[in-house]
Design an enzyme around this catalytic site. Structure first.
Site: not given
Length: 582
Positions: A342, A370, A402
């Protein structure tokens, strides 16, 4: 590099310090140097996972044994516990070795003698002495207890804790530098390729709405329908009365997306790693994680009570070497990595890590916070990216905040494992389930991911364009490749703050990442690329970044002409115009 103020993100871990003894006391040696060294090496072995017979007193703890700041904190705390009067000297943490630390303790140069232990007298001897003293055989009067000294406020009031005071000092740094505090800015609407702060629209690279799902009309409508049907809260633990049909649908479709037998969702992504790691391993086990692992992984290690050890970033050979030395000492060994890192935007070397895992009989857990929705041809994450047989990884975890557009976490794997977690993992059993709105939002985002794979392709194109332009402009983006996380490494926290402010004034929102969240020499801006960005927006952002980096360099070189004032914000390109132009 010039020293910079300690700027806020998170307090650096420090060992708790006991009050120093009075200055008038002479240092008292703690004991034989060899004995102290042996004891220090024992603590180093416990923390590092290396057998004590393979350690040397002259080995650098950081460079050779892989100690990080949390491991050093653990070591110094343990040493303070064994030698309470050792006055910790910060120089001991500067390229420390066991031998150097032992010498400081043993010689008394840091007033490190063991605390005195009261001698217990034999009861008869005590009575005889008393009779001699009083002459009448009467028991002596107990001496009056001395008046207790008042406890210092730093022990009794939270606002007086040294770490709270230090945090206040770090925040005050912004006033001294004249720079705006870049944290807790209020964004006044949904964040896509643009955002609004203080009524002003900016081009946004500061949020991880990677696929634009968090502002997608279908996702929003699904969340509204879920509230109408089920209310705003699950109102109970899922184990008891908190499960809804939406939860079961989301878990089934997550498992299918990941190629796993089953999945379970939790209400918070950070807490997912903390509670799962903390639950599955314990004393007698080893958790060995990538040195750049997320805080949630470190907190899970701490909760578990297992020995924790980092291995050099993305270095499967180093992991193999460590496990070859220490695997036999532990019952279970859990290796924890991230799919996409990240802070740096690089991808785990998953095939090599799986080989190491099999070679040493370890377990492997991957945090895909991610990587899910961002890599792999259809956004199925690092497993799809490498074409991995999914059962080769024991646990696939991730967050729903996300690419999947809501808030929560998940863990997937074999059905028996997931069922065990559903009944026993504390962060699930003792917490309310995901809200109906969050669950519906993620479920709809997941279905859109499958129905519109072009979103993943567009995200990849945008990320590749940003990386290509940034490298051509001479921007240090580290090892970022093939992911939507792209750092701009500045190497100085104060310069990073100035760069973020200059870009903000030019209409670009991007977050500074400062020491101690990263080492000072790795202070950076972190750009999140999204599928909604246009090529023109990306070109404008990289051009502005190149210009502002040039101004910083000119200011350092003392060239006032090139380091002139940043352009007036009114002259910044309108993000909406850039979008329309593309």
């Amino acid at each position: 590099m010039a020293a910079v103020p300690d700027l806020p993100l998170a307090a650096a871990p420090t060992a708790p310090l006991s009050p120093a003894p009075p200055a008038c006391e002479e240092p008292v040696p703690a004991g034989d140097l060899d004995e102290v060294t042996e004891a220090v090496l024992g603590h180093v072995a416990r923390i590092s996972a290396f057998p004590v017979d393979r350690l040397r007193a002259d080995q650098p703890l950081i460079d050779e044994l892989g100690f990080d700041s949390l491991m050093l904190t653990d070591l110094f705390t343990s040493l303070k516990r064994q030698w309470p009067r050792w006055r910790f000297d910060e120089s001991a943490a500067d390229r420390p070795t066991a031998g150097r630390i032992a010498a400081l303790i043993a010689t008394g140069s840091a007033d490190a003698a063991d605390a005195a232990v009261p001698v217990q007298r034999d009861g008869h001897d005590g009575a005889a002495h008393a009779e001699d003293a009083h002459g009448d055989g009467a028991p002596p009067q107990a001496p009056a207890a001395p008046a207790a000294a008042p406890l210092p406020e730093e022990h009794t009031r939270i606002e007086c804790f040294p770490e709270v005071a230090a945090h206040g000092e770090r925040i005050a740094t912004f006033d001294r530098t004249g720079l705006r505090n870049p944290y807790f800015l209020v964004h006044e609407g949904g964040m896509t390729d643009t955002t609004v702060i203080d009524g002003r629209e900016l081009l946004s690279f500061s949020g991880y709405n990677y696929l634009g799902m968090a502002t997608h009309p279908q996702v929003n409508e699904a969340a509204k329908r879920a509230i109408d049907a089920c209310g705003t809260s699950a109102s109970a633990s899922r184990l008891l009365s908190g499960s809804r049909p939406l939860h079961l649908e989301l878990e089934a479709e997550l498992a299918d997306l990941l190629g796993c037998e089953a999945a379970v969702t939790l209400a918070n992504g950070h807490a997912t790693n903390v509670t799962v790691i903390g639950h599955l391993v314990g004393p007698g086990d080893l958790v060995i994680h990538d040195s750049l692992a997320h805080d949630s992984i470190l907190q899970g290690c701490k909760l578990s009570g297992a020995t924790r050890r980092p291995f050099p970033h993305n270095d499967a050979a180093a992991l193999d070497a460590v496990l070859g030395q220490v695997r036999h000492q532990y019952r279970r060994v859990l290796v924890v990595i991230e799919g996409v890192y990240s802070m740096d935007g690089d991808i785990a070397d998953l095939p090599a890590l799986i080989e190491v895992k099999h070679r040493h009989g370890a377990l492997l857990m991957i945090d895909e916070a991610h990587s899910i929705g961002t890599i792999g041809a259809t956004g199925r994450g690092v497993g799809e990216h490498f074409g991995i047989d999914r059962p080769a990884v024991d646990l696939w975890s991730g967050t729903l905040s996300k690419a999947l557009a809501s808030c929560g976490g998940y863990v997937a794997g074999r059905r028996e494992v997931v069922e065990y977690l559903r009944y026993t993992v504390p962060g699930f059993v003792y917490s309310a389930g995901m809200t109906p709105a969050d669950t519906a939002a993620s479920l709809t985002a997941l279905r859109l991911l499958r129905a519109e794979p072009q979103r993943v392709a567009r995200l990849a194109e945008n990320a590749a364009l940003f990386v290509r332009l940034a490298r051509a402009a001479g921007v240090d983006i580290g090892d970022s490749h093939d992911t939507p996380v792209v750092p701009c490494i500045v190497g100085d926290s104060l310069k990073t703050l100035r760069l973020a402010e200059a870009l903000f004034q030019r209409g670009i929102s991007v977050n500074p990442i400062l020491y101690p969240a990263v080492p000072e020499e790795m202070a950076r801006l972190r750009f999140f690329i999204t599928a909604d960005h246009t090529p023109e927006q990306i070109r404008d952002a990289v051009a502005a970044l190149e210009q502002e980096l040039g101004r910083l360099a000119a200011a350092d070189a003392g060239d006032p002409a090139d380091a002139g004032e940043a352009p007036d914000p009114a002259d910044a390109p309108d993000p909406a115009d850039a979008a329309r132009a593309a």
